[in-house]
Design a protein around this motif. Structure first.
Motif, mmCIF file in Angstrom:
data_model
loop_
_atom_site.group_PDB
_atom_site.id
_atom_site.type_symbol
_atom_site.label_atom_id
_atom_site.label_comp_id
_atom_site.label_asym_id
_atom_site.label_seq_id
_atom_site.Cartn_x
_atom_site.Cartn_y
_atom_site.Cartn_z
ATOM 1 N N UNK A 200 0.838 -1.197 0.000
ATOM 2 C CA UNK A 200 0.000 0.000 0.000
ATOM 3 C C UNK A 200 0.877 1.253 0.000
ATOM 4 N N UNK A 201 0.429 2.266 -0.693
ATOM 5 C CA UNK A 201 1.169 3.517 -0.789
ATOM 6 C C UNK A 201 1.339 4.176 0.582
ATOM 7 N N UNK A 202 2.569 4.563 0.886
ATOM 8 C CA UNK A 202 2.879 5.223 2.151
ATOM 9 C C UNK A 202 2.788 6.742 1.975
ATOM 10 N N UNK A 203 2.351 7.435 3.010
ATOM 11 C CA UNK A 203 2.206 8.889 2.949
ATOM 12 C C UNK A 203 2.880 9.538 4.153
ATOM 13 N N UNK A 204 3.695 10.534 3.884
ATOM 14 C CA UNK A 204 4.328 11.340 4.931
ATOM 15 C C UNK A 204 3.918 12.795 4.714
ATOM 16 N N UNK A 205 3.509 13.474 5.782
ATOM 17 C CA UNK A 205 3.051 14.855 5.650
ATOM 18 C C UNK A 205 3.707 15.746 6.705
ATOM 19 N N UNK A 206 3.774 17.021 6.377
ATOM 20 C CA UNK A 206 4.189 18.052 7.330
ATOM 21 C C UNK A 206 3.093 19.110 7.302
ATOM 22 N N UNK A 207 2.346 19.219 8.383
ATOM 23 C CA UNK A 207 1.244 20.174 8.447
ATOM 24 C C UNK A 207 1.771 21.608 8.506
ATOM 25 N N UNK A 208 0.867 22.547 8.372
ATOM 26 C CA UNK A 208 1.253 23.948 8.491
ATOM 27 C C UNK A 208 1.884 24.184 9.864
ATOM 28 N N UNK A 209 2.986 24.924 9.881
ATOM 29 C CA UNK A 209 3.669 25.215 11.132
ATOM 30 C C UNK A 209 4.559 24.091 11.619
ATOM 31 N N UNK A 210 4.709 23.020 10.808
ATOM 32 C CA UNK A 210 5.528 21.876 11.216
ATOM 33 C C UNK A 210 6.501 21.479 10.115
ATOM 34 N N UNK A 211 7.529 20.724 10.508
ATOM 35 C CA UNK A 211 8.466 20.123 9.565
ATOM 36 C C UNK A 211 8.655 18.665 9.965
ATOM 37 N N UNK A 212 8.875 17.800 8.998
ATOM 38 C CA UNK A 212 8.984 16.361 9.269
ATOM 39 C C UNK A 212 10.229 15.795 8.597
ATOM 40 N N UNK A 213 10.954 14.972 9.335
ATOM 41 C CA UNK A 213 12.119 14.270 8.785
ATOM 42 C C UNK A 213 11.882 12.772 8.909
ATOM 43 N N UNK A 214 12.143 12.032 7.826
ATOM 44 C CA UNK A 214 11.951 10.576 7.862
ATOM 45 C C UNK A 214 12.920 9.913 6.889
ATOM 46 N N UNK A 215 13.075 8.602 7.042
ATOM 47 C CA UNK A 215 13.980 7.828 6.189
ATOM 48 C C UNK A 215 13.176 6.943 5.245
ATOM 49 N N UNK A 216 13.654 6.813 4.031
ATOM 50 C CA UNK A 216 13.059 5.911 3.045
ATOM 51 C C UNK A 216 13.647 4.511 3.239
ATOM 52 N N UNK A 217 13.104 3.478 2.571
ATOM 53 C CA UNK A 217 13.589 2.099 2.779
ATOM 54 C C UNK A 217 15.079 1.898 2.531
ATOM 55 N N UNK A 218 15.709 2.734 1.696
ATOM 56 C CA UNK A 218 17.147 2.597 1.425
ATOM 57 C C UNK A 218 17.982 3.513 2.308
ATOM 58 N N UNK A 219 17.324 4.085 3.345
ATOM 59 C CA UNK A 219 17.957 5.012 4.285
ATOM 60 C C UNK A 219 18.238 6.391 3.689
ATOM 61 N N UNK A 220 17.670 6.671 2.530
ATOM 62 C CA UNK A 220 17.707 8.050 2.043
ATOM 63 C C UNK A 220 16.901 8.908 3.017
ATOM 64 N N UNK A 221 17.387 10.124 3.266
ATOM 65 C CA UNK A 221 16.731 10.997 4.241
ATOM 66 C C UNK A 221 15.930 12.080 3.534
#
Length: 299
Positions: free
Chosen positions: A95-116
């Motif tokens: 299933x398609x994965x979704x990452x979001x950063x709402x207004x006033x926020x920032x988000x950091x996450x890693x992809x399956x190959x450890x790309x940031x």
């Protein structure tokens, strides 16, 4: 009818000599004779009721297996558990994965190959984990900074254009009709409309409403990561849209001049200073109507 009567008497050996002569003269006699000769060799064993009954009683009776209700419940629970694990695994992989950063926020996450990936405010990324190593492709709405691990081609698809890399660091912003790409390390290939541009370290390209805009790179990474909002020849409405995202507020503009372009920086963590810079630049007056709403009026 007479033929049938003669056949019955013949089978029982009750025919007289005259009747026998008459029956042998019939066309089917040879066929009857062959059947009779065959069946004479057949014998049926005598049916012994007592013996059969004795054999049946001697057979071991099988006791039906009874599964206790609690075991039946356990089997069902185990089945549900296995099914749930299967669905969970499928949802994570396919299933398609979704990452979001709402207004006033920032988000950091890693992809399956450890790309940031670092998502700026009001942004979204969608991707699939399944077969990621061979299909490193994601969809971006908004702005994001990427530190890509080495591997096969890495693609960022936006509504305005596509960016392709192998292993590098770059920033992509797709807001309304504005498309910005900056390469901070390595090389990136940008596809926009019918154009294809190759960027190397320290280079960037920007398009707005189909036209290329000159862009100058002065830092080694996106300014928004360090709490600054950077603009390059952008109109006031675009500027205010970004301020709304960073501070999660609503801004109403009451001004006639909306065409003047702004190049510079605004703080992303000090709203009062940001409002003061905008007011001074465009000769406006900022009024706080409520905690989350600002109105800009002409002086």
């Amino acid at each position: 009818m007479k033929k049938d009567r003669l056949l019955a008497k013949w089978l029982n050996n009750d025919l007289s000599e005259d009747e026998l002569v008459e029956f042998k003269a019939t066309p089917d006699f040879e066929k009857y004779q062959k059947i009779k000769n065959y069946t004479d060799h057949l014998a049926v064993e005598a049916f012994d009721e007592n013996t059969m009954l004795s054999n049946i009683l001697k057979q071991k009776k099988e006791v039906p297996k009874v599964i206790p209700l609690y075991k039946n419940w356990m089997f069902r629970a185990a089945a549900v558990f296995v099914l749930t694990l299967g669905i969970t695994f499928a949802s994570k992989k396919f299933v398609q994965q979704t990452q979001t950063a709402d207004f006033g926020e920032k988000t950091t996450f890693a992809l399956p190959d450890n790309s940031e990936v670092m998502l700026n405010s009001g942004s979204e990324i969608k991707y699939k984990k399944w077969n990621w190593e061979n299909n490193r492709r994601l969809e971006l709405k908004g702005e994001a900074y990427f530190r890509v691990a080495k591997g096969k081609r890495f693609e960022v698809q936006t509504s305005l254009g596509k960016v392709s890399v192998l292993g590098t660091q770059f920033n992509v912003k797709a807001r309304k009709n504005r498309f910005d790409v900056v390469c901070y390390k390595g090389r990136v290939k940008v596809n926009y409309s019918n154009s294809q541009i190759l960027l190397t370290h320290g280079q960037g390209v920007s398009f707005e409403n189909g036209k290329q805009v000159k862009i100058i790179i002065k830092s080694s990474k996106p300014e928004w990561i360090d709490g600054q909002i950077c603009f390059n020849q952008e109109n006031i409405r675009t500027l205010l849209d970004e301020v709304e995202r960073q501070y999660n507020i609503k801004i109403e503009l009451k001004a006639n001049d909306t065409t003047s372009l702004f190049t510079g920086k605004l703080p992303a963590k000090d709203l009062d200073v940001a409002l003061q810079i905008i007011s001074t630049t465009y000769n406006l007056e900022a009024k706080k109507v409520s905690k989350n709403k600002i109105i800009f009026d002409e002086k």
